[in-house]
Design an enzyme around this catalytic site. Structure first.
Site, mmCIF file in Angstrom:
data_model
loop_
_atom_site.group_PDB
_atom_site.id
_atom_site.type_symbol
_atom_site.label_atom_id
_atom_site.label_comp_id
_atom_site.label_asym_id
_atom_site.label_seq_id
_atom_site.Cartn_x
_atom_site.Cartn_y
_atom_site.Cartn_z
ATOM 1 N N ASP A 30 1.046 -1.014 -0.164
ATOM 2 C CA ASP A 30 0.116 -0.026 -0.014
ATOM 3 C C ASP A 30 0.980 1.277 -0.008
ATOM 4 O OD1 ASP A 30 -2.366 1.973 -0.044
ATOM 5 O OD2 ASP A 30 -3.327 0.964 1.542
HETATM 6 C C1 BGC Z 1 -4.875 3.367 0.159
HETATM 7 C C2 BGC Z 1 -4.977 2.277 -1.011
HETATM 8 C C3 BGC Z 1 -4.794 3.207 -2.059
HETATM 9 C C4 BGC Z 1 -3.625 3.952 -2.346
HETATM 10 C C5 BGC Z 1 -3.384 4.704 -3.688
HETATM 11 C C6 BGC Z 1 -3.677 4.259 0.059
HETATM 12 O O1 BGC Z 1 -3.883 5.388 1.076
HETATM 13 O O2 BGC Z 1 -5.109 2.847 1.420
HETATM 14 O O3 BGC Z 1 -6.547 1.843 -1.135
HETATM 15 O O4 BGC Z 1 -5.210 2.194 -3.163
HETATM 16 O O5 BGC Z 1 -3.599 4.795 -1.202
HETATM 17 O O6 BGC Z 1 -4.177 5.762 -3.967
#
Ligand code: BGC
Length: 830
Positions: A758
């Protein structure tokens, strides 16, 4: 090689065929994802005058906030949908007043947000979107409003917003009705003869006000239905279609009825350590086993018509159980669809087990009054096996497996018994994610009678002795092997270059070959000379999040015109000026994508082929704009209704979750070169302190509840990418967990795709960058120069093995080479 950044955005804002088609898919999904919770016959309503009030009336919430926000062309609110359908809304001045109140509140919130940001030094990049602006509760509804509305019909829409980075609050009435809303609803219920309440909230809501306020005649759980929700709502309300959505969670009577209610997330003051003391007893598994009466059970929802479900035939072949049921529309007026659900009560011999668990489900076509359909459902008994830690194995214990058929978890009848004369091991594994001491779990009361003594007359099947051949999981890691083309490219890369390949780039970094403006990140663009283009990773899950309108300079610099996440709109003016382009000065390019119902609402359709259709629709948009990885679907378990991201996830049940994610994966990946990224693997069940919190969970619950859905998505859906979550599980960051990423995901389940972190999930005080690569996490997102430098240092000082790097780089490269962008890049280089 010097190149201008390419993109596939259009130079016109004209609507095209795909946009129209996908809007229709979004509408169909919304139509099936709305749940009718209560109705004394007041619904459907013939179009006429209606008094419409509440936060979600004119400003209906289409989906939660955070990375999954989608920038569609236009959202149809409940107000607009009702008017379109021929209703006359006579409370426009109340609705306009609400919009003013909303804007004023938003300005105050923005000022507060800027202060908060300044104080934090702007350092917490991923969590700056926590605590979204909460919709005001609304002005009191007065006697004057009632009189002016000149109708006997009222619809009151309660709305709540939630999103990434924060859990829902009990004290701020995010989960409950506020005093002013309660008074308003009571006022309306006393003054309008036909009183309907609508819940425009992304997850379970406290419905106790129903017991306190007389006169509410129907309740609709709208959830959050994307851009076409208002139209779907009006079509259901007016009886053009019958509701066919079913709950995907157990709605408790009181929040306190949930296991460990007061311990969840911030409620016990400890957001660092979360103890999963309920074990496998999540959702209905708890309510049914501990005999707690829910307000609305799992799998429940009303229709305008009635159905009968009759067992036709049961057939057992090996461990496969096949059931056919005849579903008949027994009503006289309305057509509708029904969901048939199969639950199994496993024998209470040996390990304690839940009273029942979902094994299969299917939805009928539209059945007209009197019409019937035969529905076939199938499941494998082996998928119901329990994990027995003491011998690290999945077992089917001896005894009676009672197969139940019905239309909700609390309305089933036994259809057959499958008897196992001896306990059978289905798979030998190895124990994972061990913690020193077991989490002390709750213990269920003595088992219900019916589970132990099935009816004598029930059809009985005896499983053959040799029906199960135990599988032994092979944890030996084979040597990394890729396609000849990937291996040829890999052989030309130095370890330093491989370090670039396994770290991505963010929204603004790097000189890209290709851009889908608004993507959340990209794979590296530093290796263009080596014949490796960057590919785009764009967010979801309520659709494809891209920038709707961007400016583009002559040199190809692209900037969005409006913030792609609501909260960016609250940034200081100077920052916004720097981040956003000026459409008056530069030409614009356009990407219109569709916002679909949120994950929870899609799952409420209980219609896997519909969800697959949504997936294919998203895939077409990915193809159109050149996106390779969609950062969706989100599929964490609704462990507690307060989780701030429940709206993005499907359900409290791992089978429903897994089947939905598998369907979505099949849909998206039916388009060549388009891949899903199932997330957040795993136990990301709380948003407060999401980057550091530690989920303490015993292995059985981890496997049977929190990993199960992912397993289904990988095995049945063929998902090509997985995003590891921010949190730790039993003390180890998931992105540093060899057990989870390699032993379970790759070796046990046979996953062969790409694993990414993530965003900003590795680094100081978090999972280690090098370790993440070592354990099989292929791509660090959003990466960037510092991460690449760290990895290179790791190679130099021996913390990062080149073999591991090679394997991860190969996985990234396989995705890149299978993308459409790669085809275009190759053509261009020829
Ligand atoms: C989130 C993800 C997301 C990623 C990219 C993160 O903060 O938890 O779900 O895909 O950001 O935007």
């Amino acid at each position: 090689m010097r190149m201008k950044v390419r993109n596939k955005a259009a130079f016109t804002d004209a609507e095209d065929v795909l946009e129209r088609e996908n809007r229709q898919v979004s509408y169909e999904a919304a139509l099936e994802g709305i749940v009718l919770l209560e109705n004394d016959g007041v619904l459907p309503l013939a179009p006429g005058k209606v008094a419409l009030y509440g936060a979600g009336a004119g400003m209906t919430i289409k989906g939660g906030t955070g990375s999954g926000e989608v920038k569609e062309r236009h959202v149809i609110s409940i107000l607009e949908g009702m008017e379109e359908a021929g209703f006359t809304v006579t409370t426009k001045s109340w609705i306009d007043g609400y919009a003013r109140e909303y804007r004023e509140g938003e300005e105050a919130y923005a000022a507060e947000f800027r202060k908060r940001l300044l104080k934090s030094g702007g350092l917490d990049v991923v969590n700056f979107m926590s605590h979204p602006y909460q919709y005001p509760f609304g002005q009191p509804v007065t006697q004057k409003d009632v009189e002016a509305s000149d109708t006997d019909t009222c619809i009151y829409v309660v709305a709540r917003q939630a999103g990434e980075g924060a859990d829902r609050k009990l004290d701020r009435m995010e989960y409950r009705i506020s005093d002013v809303e309660k008074e308003n609803i009571a006022m309306c219920a006393a003054n309008y003869e036909k009183m309907i309440v609508v819940i425009n909230v992304g997850s379970v809501f406290d419905m106790n006000f129903l017991d306190e306020i007389p006169g509410i005649r129907a309740v609709v759980y709208y959830a959050q239905q994307g851009m076409m929700g208002g139209r779907a709502f009006a079509d259901l309300i007016s009886g053009k279609a019958s509701p066919s959505g079913k709950t995907v969670d157990t709605w408790p009577k009181h929040y306190e009825d949930l296991p460990g209610a007061g311990d969840y997330s911030y409620l016990n003051g400890n957001v660092d350590e979360e103890y999963y003391r309920e074990g496998i007893y999540v959702g209905y598994r708890y309510f049914d086993t501990f005999e707690v009466e829910p307000r609305y059970p799992f799998g429940y929802g009303l229709s305008y018509t009635t159905f009968s479900i009759e067992k036709k035939n049961v057939d057992v072949a090996g461990t496969k159980v096949r059931i056919s049921a005849e579903v008949k529309n027994t009503g006289g007026t309305y057509a509708g669809k029904e969901v048939v659900q199969v639950y199994v009560s496993c024998p209470q011999t040996g390990m304690e087990k839940e009273y029942q668990k979902l094994a299969a489900f299917a939805k009928t076509k539209v059945l007209h009054p009197g019409e019937s359909q035969e529905i076939c459902l199938e499941f494998d008994l082996q998928d119901l096996a329990s994990y027995r830690e003491k011998d690290a194995a999945y077992v089917l214990e001896a005894g009676d497996y009672i197969v139940r058929l019905g239309d909700s978890s609390r309305n089933t009848f036994p259809a057959a018994v499958v008897e196992l004369r001896r306990t059978m091991i289905t798979a030998f594994c190895t124990n994972i994610c061990q913690r020193g001491q077991k989490v002390k779990e709750i213990v269920p009361p003595p088992v219900r009678d019916t589970a132990e003594h099935p009816d004598e007359d029930l059809e009985r099947f005896i499983l053959e002795e040799d029906a199960v051949i135990a599988k032994t999981c092979d944890y030996e890691e084979p040597e990394a092997a890729f396609s000849p083309e990937v291996e040829e490219l890999l052989d030309q890369l130095s370890p330093e270059e491989m370090c670039s390949l396994v770290a991505g780039i963010g929204q603004t970094g790097g000189k890209r070959f290709f851009d889908a403006p608004g993507s959340a990140g990209y794979t590296t663009s530093e290796l263009l000379e080596k014949g490796i283009p960057n590919v785009c990773l764009a967010d979801g899950p309520a659709g494809l999040r891209l920038q709707k309108v961007s400016t583009v300079t002559r040199r190809g610099k692209i900037k969005g015109v409006e913030p792609y996440i609501a909260i960016m709109g609250y940034l200081p003016k100077t920052m916004k000026k720097f981040m956003l382009g000026n459409p008056q000065k530069q030409p614009c390019i356009y990407q219109f994508t569709t916002s679909f119902p949120v994950g929870l609402a899609l799952a409420q359709s209980w219609n896997a082929s519909l969800v697959e259709k949504v997936g294919a629709a998203v895939g077409k948009e990915m193809e159109k704009y050149g996106v390779t990885y969609w950062l969706a679907p989100g599929m964490n378990i609704h462990r507690n209704p307060l989780c701030g991201r429940n709206f993005e996830y499907y359900s409290e049940d791992p089978v429903l979750t897994g089947k939905m994610a598998a369907a979505m994966s099949r849909g998206v990946q039916s388009r060549r070169g388009c891949f899903v990224t199932i997330k957040h693997f795993c136990c990301n069940n709380q948003e407060e302190n999401r980057n550091r919190t530690n989920a303490n969970v015993n292995e059985r619950a981890l496997r049977e509840i929190y990993l199960k859905g992912f397993e289904i998505a990988v095995k049945e859906g063929g998902a090509k990418a997985v995003m590891t979550s921010y949190n730790k599980v039993n003390g180890t960051y998931v992105n540093n967990s060899y057990d989870l990423v390699t032993r379970v995901l790759r070796r046990e389940w046979g996953f062969e795709g790409l694993v990414m972190t993530d965003w900003y999930a590795t680094g100081k005080g978090l999972g280690d960058h090098c370790k993440a690569i070592e354990i099989g996490n292929d791509l660090l997102m959003p990466g960037g120069g510092n991460v690449v430098r760290e990895l290179r240092k790791g190679v130099k000082d021996g913390r990062l093995d080149v073999q591991d790097l090679y394997r991860c780089a190969g996985n990234v490269l396989t995705g890149v080479l299978n993308s459409r962008i790669y085809q275009a890049f190759r053509k261009m280089r020829k």
